[in-house]
Scaffold this motif. Sequence first.
Motif, mmCIF file in Angstrom:
data_model
loop_
_atom_site.group_PDB
_atom_site.id
_atom_site.type_symbol
_atom_site.label_atom_id
_atom_site.label_comp_id
_atom_site.label_asym_id
_atom_site.label_seq_id
_atom_site.Cartn_x
_atom_site.Cartn_y
_atom_site.Cartn_z
ATOM 1 N N SER A 1 0.845 -1.201 0.000
ATOM 2 C CA SER A 1 0.000 0.000 0.000
ATOM 3 C C SER A 1 0.877 1.247 0.000
ATOM 4 N N PRO A 2 0.602 2.218 -0.867
ATOM 5 C CA PRO A 2 1.451 3.416 -0.925
ATOM 6 C C PRO A 2 1.228 4.332 0.279
ATOM 7 N N LEU A 3 2.293 5.006 0.672
ATOM 8 C CA LEU A 3 2.237 6.033 1.708
ATOM 9 C C LEU A 3 2.694 7.340 1.065
ATOM 10 N N TYR A 4 1.827 8.355 1.079
ATOM 11 C CA TYR A 4 2.104 9.612 0.385
ATOM 12 C C TYR A 4 2.377 10.752 1.368
ATOM 13 N N MET A 5 3.181 11.692 0.928
ATOM 14 C CA MET A 5 3.360 12.954 1.658
ATOM 15 C C MET A 5 2.874 14.084 0.760
ATOM 16 N N SER A 6 2.030 14.952 1.313
ATOM 17 C CA SER A 6 1.482 16.086 0.561
ATOM 18 C C SER A 6 1.815 17.388 1.279
ATOM 19 N N TRP A 7 2.039 18.446 0.509
ATOM 20 C CA TRP A 7 2.310 19.771 1.058
ATOM 21 C C TRP A 7 1.873 20.810 0.042
ATOM 22 N N HIS A 8 1.906 22.092 0.437
ATOM 23 C CA HIS A 8 1.487 23.158 -0.478
ATOM 24 C C HIS A 8 2.705 23.849 -1.082
ATOM 25 N N ARG A 9 2.618 24.098 -2.380
ATOM 26 C CA ARG A 9 3.754 24.678 -3.104
ATOM 27 C C ARG A 9 4.077 26.102 -2.673
ATOM 28 N N ARG A 10 3.172 26.766 -1.970
ATOM 29 C CA ARG A 10 3.467 28.138 -1.557
ATOM 30 C C ARG A 10 4.631 28.184 -0.569
ATOM 31 N N PHE A 11 4.978 27.022 0.014
ATOM 32 C CA PHE A 11 6.075 26.976 0.977
ATOM 33 C C PHE A 11 7.351 26.373 0.393
ATOM 34 N N ASP A 12 7.381 26.191 -0.926
ATOM 35 C CA ASP A 12 8.553 25.586 -1.545
ATOM 36 C C ASP A 12 9.804 26.444 -1.401
ATOM 37 N N ALA A 13 9.646 27.741 -1.170
ATOM 38 C CA ALA A 13 10.799 28.621 -0.995
ATOM 39 C C ALA A 13 11.153 28.822 0.482
ATOM 40 N N ASP A 14 10.381 28.221 1.375
ATOM 41 C CA ASP A 14 10.628 28.336 2.812
ATOM 42 C C ASP A 14 11.698 27.312 3.205
ATOM 43 N N GLN A 15 12.868 27.787 3.584
ATOM 44 C CA GLN A 15 13.990 26.892 3.875
ATOM 45 C C GLN A 15 13.661 25.918 5.002
ATOM 46 N N ALA A 16 12.955 26.373 6.019
ATOM 47 C CA ALA A 16 12.605 25.503 7.148
ATOM 48 C C ALA A 16 11.665 24.388 6.695
ATOM 49 N N HIS A 17 10.695 24.753 5.862
ATOM 50 C CA HIS A 17 9.727 23.769 5.373
ATOM 51 C C HIS A 17 10.423 22.737 4.481
ATOM 52 N N VAL A 18 11.291 23.201 3.606
ATOM 53 C CA VAL A 18 12.041 22.289 2.737
ATOM 54 C C VAL A 18 12.889 21.336 3.581
ATOM 55 N N TRP A 19 13.503 21.860 4.636
ATOM 56 C CA TRP A 19 14.327 21.027 5.521
ATOM 57 C C TRP A 19 13.483 19.950 6.187
ATOM 58 N N LEU A 20 12.286 20.305 6.657
ATOM 59 C CA LEU A 20 11.408 19.319 7.297
ATOM 60 C C LEU A 20 11.083 18.176 6.348
ATOM 61 N N LEU A 21 10.695 18.499 5.122
ATOM 62 C CA LEU A 21 10.356 17.451 4.157
ATOM 63 C C LEU A 21 11.554 16.536 3.894
ATOM 64 N N GLN A 22 12.746 17.122 3.868
ATOM 65 C CA GLN A 22 13.942 16.327 3.646
ATOM 66 C C GLN A 22 14.169 15.342 4.795
ATOM 67 N N GLN A 23 13.913 15.768 6.028
ATOM 68 C CA GLN A 23 14.100 14.882 7.184
ATOM 69 C C GLN A 23 13.086 13.743 7.167
ATOM 70 N N ILE A 24 11.860 14.035 6.764
ATOM 71 C CA ILE A 24 10.846 12.967 6.676
ATOM 72 C C ILE A 24 11.252 11.961 5.617
ATOM 73 N N ARG A 25 11.690 12.438 4.471
ATOM 74 C CA ARG A 25 12.125 11.523 3.396
ATOM 75 C C ARG A 25 13.266 10.620 3.883
ATOM 76 N N ALA A 26 14.175 11.179 4.646
ATOM 77 C CA ALA A 26 15.341 10.417 5.091
ATOM 78 C C ALA A 26 14.961 9.281 6.030
ATOM 79 N N MET A 27 13.792 9.386 6.668
ATOM 80 C CA MET A 27 13.372 8.360 7.614
ATOM 81 C C MET A 27 12.711 7.167 6.926
ATOM 82 N N VAL A 28 12.286 7.345 5.697
ATOM 83 C CA VAL A 28 11.563 6.269 5.012
ATOM 84 C C VAL A 28 12.126 6.036 3.612
ATOM 85 N N PRO A 29 13.397 5.635 3.513
ATOM 86 C CA PRO A 29 13.959 5.382 2.178
ATOM 87 C C PRO A 29 13.270 4.197 1.534
ATOM 88 N N LEU A 30 12.964 4.320 0.245
ATOM 89 C CA LEU A 30 12.351 3.214 -0.475
ATOM 90 C C LEU A 30 13.360 2.080 -0.641
#
Length: 303
Positions: free
Chosen positions: A273-302
């Motif tokens: 079963s797929p597990l998805y992460m969703s966010w809003h593009r208005r925060f793509d330039a927010d360095q803190a938000h980008v960092w958070l998404l990177q940390q989540i990705r690092a916890m669940v490598p495919l």
Amino acid sequence: MQKVNIKTFDLNLLVLFVTLWETRSVTRASDRLALSQPAVSHALRRLRGAMGDELFVSAKSGLVPTARGEALIGPVRDALERIEHALQEQEPFVPALAQRAFNIAATDYFEFSILPQLVEHVSRLAPGIVIRLAAVPEGELASQLLESGDLDAIVGAQTVKGMGISHEMLDEVSLTTMIWKQEGLSKRRFPLALYLKRPHVVIRSRQNTIVDQTLAQRGEHRQIGAVVQNFMAMPMVAARTGYICNVPSRMAATFAGLFDLSMHEPPLDFKGSPLYMSWHRRFDADQAHVWLLQQIRAMVPLD
């Protein structure tokens, strides 16, 4: 269609337009913009004149946008957000010095199998950051909370739909079948005959899961002995009753050790079963938000 001269157009009227769209009221718009009602009404007349369209008409529920207003809201919002980002001088985000909270809405699977590692990881890199978890909202509320920034990300079995929403697949969740050790099963793959005979403890009252779909394709079905609300309850019930439970494979070893259960491959090959992460593009330039998404990705490598 009336042509607008952008060189002489008052961009403040676009801010008014978005505020009226969100409030659907001259009174509420005046409160939000800290202007008098006559000033808002005058600005609306100027905007209507410049656009050659009413943009909003009065109705029982308040101001209702015209077709022209409906067509403008998306591009106008995007343009104002781009201007806002361009005018702001964003300070570099330094995780070790940051003091803030991130809000994530996620499923039980994320909470049990990914969140502990994420919090441990973040606490080392950024001790001033707090991770707050919430239940996954339903329907349009999900996209609204992402757009407003009340939620930084949503992690779940479905993608979030809506204007400006981005998503990616984080993981593919496979299942491990478990039963109490006193059953004495030694085979790596769980016996299908026992799988169909013994009751199962399942999470919530989900219908037509991938397990049930696969069994139905073979003309089979399983017995349901208990329905619980979260993953942790399933192995606890299985340990006391001898019921079968299917848990995400990343959680199986922990449950086996805690509740004296044996782990097995399911009797049939159930699709992950797929597990998805969703966010809003208005925060793509927010360095803190980008960092958070990177940390989540690092916890669940495919795999």
